[in-house]
Every structure is written in C-alpha cells, then in structure tokens.
Motif scaffolding. Sequence first.
Motif, short mmCIF file in Angstrom:
data_model
loop_
_atom_site.label_atom_id
_atom_site.label_comp_id
_atom_site.label_asym_id
_atom_site.label_seq_id
_atom_site.Cartn_x
_atom_site.Cartn_y
_atom_site.Cartn_z
N GLY A 142 10.96 30.34 49.47
CA GLY A 142 10.01 29.32 49.03
C GLY A 142 8.89 29.85 48.16
N ARG A 145 9.41 27.81 42.66
CA ARG A 145 9.56 26.36 42.67
C ARG A 145 10.98 26.04 43.13
NH1 ARG A 145 5.91 23.44 38.21
NH2 ARG A 145 4.15 24.87 38.30
N HIS A 146 11.13 24.98 43.87
CA HIS A 146 12.41 24.71 44.50
C HIS A 146 13.52 24.44 43.49
CE1 HIS A 146 11.00 20.67 43.61
NE2 HIS A 146 12.23 20.23 43.81
N ASP A 196 2.30 31.94 37.98
CA ASP A 196 2.77 30.60 37.63
C ASP A 196 4.18 30.33 38.13
OD1 ASP A 196 0.39 30.04 36.50
OD2 ASP A 196 1.07 30.12 34.42
N LEU A 197 4.87 31.38 38.55
CA LEU A 197 6.21 31.17 39.10
C LEU A 197 6.14 30.54 40.48
CD1 LEU A 197 8.13 34.45 38.12
CD2 LEU A 197 8.34 32.17 37.09
N ARG A 198 5.05 30.78 41.15
CA ARG A 198 4.92 30.28 42.52
C ARG A 198 4.62 28.78 42.53
NH1 ARG A 198 4.27 34.96 45.51
NH2 ARG A 198 3.47 36.75 44.36
N PRO A 199 5.10 28.10 43.53
CA PRO A 199 4.77 26.68 43.66
C PRO A 199 3.31 26.52 44.06
CG PRO A 199 6.02 27.43 45.56
CD PRO A 199 5.99 28.57 44.59
N GLY A 200 2.77 27.56 44.55
CA GLY A 200 1.48 27.80 45.15
C GLY A 200 0.31 26.86 44.88
N GLY A 202 -1.85 25.84 42.83
CA GLY A 202 -2.38 25.17 41.64
C GLY A 202 -2.31 23.66 41.84
N ARG B 145 -2.53 24.60 35.18
CA ARG B 145 -3.18 24.89 36.46
C ARG B 145 -4.68 25.03 36.20
NH1 ARG B 145 0.63 28.16 40.52
NH2 ARG B 145 2.61 27.24 39.89
N HIS B 146 -5.46 24.58 37.12
CA HIS B 146 -6.90 24.50 36.88
C HIS B 146 -7.54 25.88 36.70
CE1 HIS B 146 -6.82 25.48 41.14
NE2 HIS B 146 -8.10 25.81 41.06
N ASP B 147 -6.91 26.91 37.26
CA ASP B 147 -7.48 28.26 37.12
C ASP B 147 -6.80 29.08 36.02
OD1 ASP B 147 -5.13 28.29 38.40
OD2 ASP B 147 -5.72 29.64 40.02
N ARG B 195 7.60 24.65 31.67
CA ARG B 195 7.52 23.78 32.83
C ARG B 195 6.68 24.43 33.93
NH1 ARG B 195 12.14 22.91 36.87
NH2 ARG B 195 10.97 24.77 37.45
N ASP B 196 6.82 25.75 34.06
CA ASP B 196 6.09 26.45 35.11
C ASP B 196 4.59 26.54 34.82
OD1 ASP B 196 8.35 26.73 36.52
OD2 ASP B 196 8.63 28.88 36.18
N PRO B 199 0.91 22.26 36.61
CA PRO B 199 0.63 22.26 38.04
C PRO B 199 1.66 21.42 38.79
CG PRO B 199 -0.91 20.83 36.88
CD PRO B 199 -0.09 21.52 35.84
N GLY B 202 6.32 20.88 41.44
CA GLY B 202 6.98 21.90 42.24
C GLY B 202 6.33 21.99 43.60
N GLN B 203 5.44 21.06 43.88
CA GLN B 203 4.56 21.16 45.04
C GLN B 203 5.30 21.11 46.37
OE1 GLN B 203 1.65 18.13 44.51
NE2 GLN B 203 1.05 18.83 42.48
N ALA B 205 7.32 22.52 47.92
CA ALA B 205 8.01 23.78 47.71
C ALA B 205 9.20 24.01 48.64
CB ALA B 205 7.03 24.95 47.88
N GLU B 207 11.69 22.71 49.51
CA GLU B 207 12.94 22.01 49.16
C GLU B 207 12.82 20.51 49.24
OE1 GLU B 207 15.93 22.88 47.94
OE2 GLU B 207 16.37 20.76 47.90
#
Lengths: 207, 207
Positions: A142, A145-146, A196-200, A202, B145-147, B195-196, B199, B202-203, B205, B207
């Motif tokens: 996880g 991104r999924h 940015d690869l992470r769904p994390g 943001g 992403r905001h940051d 795409r990545d 923000p 992909g939330q 995450a 699945e």
Amino acid sequence: MSKTYHHGDLPKALIAAASAIVEEAGVEALSVRAVAKRVGVSPGAPFRHFASRDALLAAVAGQAMERLATAVEAGQLKTDADPLEQIRMIGTAYLRWVAEHPTQFAIISQRNLVPLEGTARKQNDAIRDRMMALLTMARSHGHLRHDADPAAVLLSCRALVYGLSRMLIDGHFPEWSPEGDPLDWMQRSLDHFIRDLRPGPGQEAGE
Amino acid sequence: MSKTYHHGDLPKALIAAASAIVEEAGVEALSVRAVAKRVGVSPGAPFRHFASRDALLAAVAGQAMERLATAVEAGQLKTDADPLEQIRMIGTAYLRWVAEHPTQFAIISQRNLVPLEGTARKQNDAIRDRMMALLTMARSHGHLRHDADPAAVLLSCRALVYGLSRMLIDGHFPEWSPEGDPLDWMQRSLDHFIRDLRPGPGQEAGE
DNA sequence: TCCAGATGTAATCGGTGATTACTTCTAACC
DNA sequence: GGTTAGAAGTAATCACCGATTACATCTGGA
C-alpha cells in the motif's frame, strides 16, 4: 636493463592509461597513440590487445560500469527499510557517483558506443530486478497508489535518475536550475518524485 | 556552362548536406570533407563559412533545435485546458519529436558540444517559463500536492522527459522495457508521472 | 570599366586509426 | 638444457581527417 622487452601486463596498463586520459581530458581526447605513448610503448602495440579504439574504450567503459554498479549496490544497505526509501537510496547513490565521475559516466551511457555485457550486465540486471521487486512490494504494502503499474513506475524511476544525470554532464543545469548546487537539485527532484509515488498525506489538497 | 564558379548559397547547402549526412550515418560520420564532396566543392571551401567542424555542427544543431522547439510549441494548443494536462502535452510532443528524429536529438542534447543560443535559446527559455507558469498555476488551483515545490517539479518533469529521450537514443530500452514499442512505454511513463503529481484519487490506498 | 573584396581552389601540415612485415622475447616440449 | 612455436612489441606505411595558407576566380559597386 630493468625494462624488459615485454610489458608485464600491457592490457591492464592500457586500460588504466586510457581511463586516466579520459578522466583528465574527456572522451574525445582518447587516442590509441596517446595511450601508447603514456604507457611508453609503440603506437601499434595496443592493437595487439584491442582491435580498435572503440574496443579499448569499451574496456574502459566496462570497468567504469562495474564501479557504478558497485557504488549503487553499496548504497542500498538497510534491507528492512521501506521499499520506496530503498529505491530512493539506490537513486541517490547513482546520482552521487555520476556527480563524482562525470566523464566516466559520459562513456558508459551510450550503449551503441559501448555494449553492455559481462559482469556489468549482470550487475545492471540485478539492480533492475531488485528495483522491480521493491516496487511490487511497495504496491502490495500500500505504499504505491493502488492503480499504479510497477513496470511504468520502474521506467519512470530509471528515466528520472538517468535524465538528471545526463542533464548534469550535458550541461543543462544552467538552463533548468539557475541557482544552487546541481547535485542538491537532483536530490531534491528525486525526493519529490519518490514522495509523489506514495498515496500518502497529500490528501488534504486544498492546503 | 551551367555551373558557376561561385555557389549560389554555399552555407545553406552545407548545412543541408551536413544534416543529411548526420541523419543517414550519425554524428560521428560528419566530416568537413564529406560535406564538401557531397555539395561538390573543394575540401577547404566550407572553412570560408564555418571556422571549424564544430561550427558547422553547431549550425546543424541550431536548426534542429528550432525544429524541436517549434514542434513542442505546436503540441500545446488548447490554452484553457488543465495545467498539468498542458504539461503532459508538451512532454508528449517532445517525446514524439525525439522518436521521429533521433540523430538530430543526439546532436542538440550536448550543450558542451553545441552551446544553446539565438532563436533556439529564446524558444527554450519560453517553454521553460511556460512550464513553470503552468506548474504554479496548477499548484494554486489545487492540482498539485499542497506541499509541492514547483521548481523541483519542473526539474523532475524536464528530467523525466529528457531521460526517456536519451534512454531511447542511447539504446537503453532493451534493458528497461523488454517488450513493446519504446514510444508507448515513454508515453505511459509520462502519463503515470503526471498523474502522480495530482493529490487526486489515489487516496483510498488500501485498494 | 575596373578594382576591391568575397568566394572557391590547390597544396600542404600534423595528427589519427588501422594494417603489414619484421624483430624480440617467453615458455612449453622433447 | 637446448630448440622452437607463437605471443608480444616495433617500425614503416596507408588513407583519412581538420585546419591553414597562398593563389585563382568571380561579383558588384564606384
């Protein structure tokens, strides 16, 4: 006389001299005659061991390639770390080596000039496979991104790091990051990319 | 006689011939003599117009550079589209041009070989500035992403596209994407990357 | 018309990759 | 231990290249 007619290990000496010339004056300064002169041997002698200038250059490149691969392998120590963090470490080691040995990197990058083979080939494949494994692992944990495609992400990782490296040696940084140390910018770009690869986190996009 | 002593426009003819040679046999095959022979002029004649081989090569590169910049500019039409989509279009046009003109791209990529100047320089700056503007706009619209740091993202965009391009002409695709058309992979990598940056969705995450 | 400058020619230089015939040394074999 | 086959280095040479120079030729403006 101390100097024997036969050189002890001419091939090795030739590669060393060629490496030194490349390091000092760039790839285009490499000539068979110059190498022969530096080793103290007749202009035609190197051709006994290397069929052409390109063959000599390939030997130099092969050596450089192994060094790069070794540096990258040395960069990824902590095996239990987060997969994406491990990939970041691999990229960091790569970028650092390129910044330290720009001329060597310039040689090894063109496959048409110097085909990838032997030990370097195996090391290269191993690193790529490891990255792929890390990415699929990251996805299953996880950390990606999924809907991410590991193969595409792998290519992006490679392209980003390779692109930054070539931008450095091709002299593109004055155009694309006017201020500061290029290596810092490269690192920042890589960090940003990995993050940015992470769904994390943001998610709260609106600030 | 139909052939006059003076050539009509030798500089232009030389650049055209040089471009053709580069296109047909690669950069390393370019020699002043070969160009002169192709145009049907004495070996020393080109030196009246170009101080050195590199100067001739620079002229060829300048022309190629303008073509690339023009192709990229032509690729970004719809000005009201989503900023990141516009950046994606710029990258797509770039990749497509490189795939169509690999040898020309090989020349123009090395700044130490061919300094960036003149019209090409202005076009290049314009594209970079436009990308930066698009990124800051995207950020303010919440499409990043905001940051996110627009400068770092700009560098990443550039590095990714440049890296993919150089991987293509340097022959790295057999190693990094064994199956399928390289251009397809390049496009997929770029799409994934853009795409990545968002923000976006992909939330969920897990699945 | 005529001459000055621009343009192309011819000859030449030093450097390069590559090939060849030759010399020198090493090492393995009887 | 001497002989010899072959590896290793030498020297001479070729064709090609970039670059320079002195010279021939053309062109356009005064």
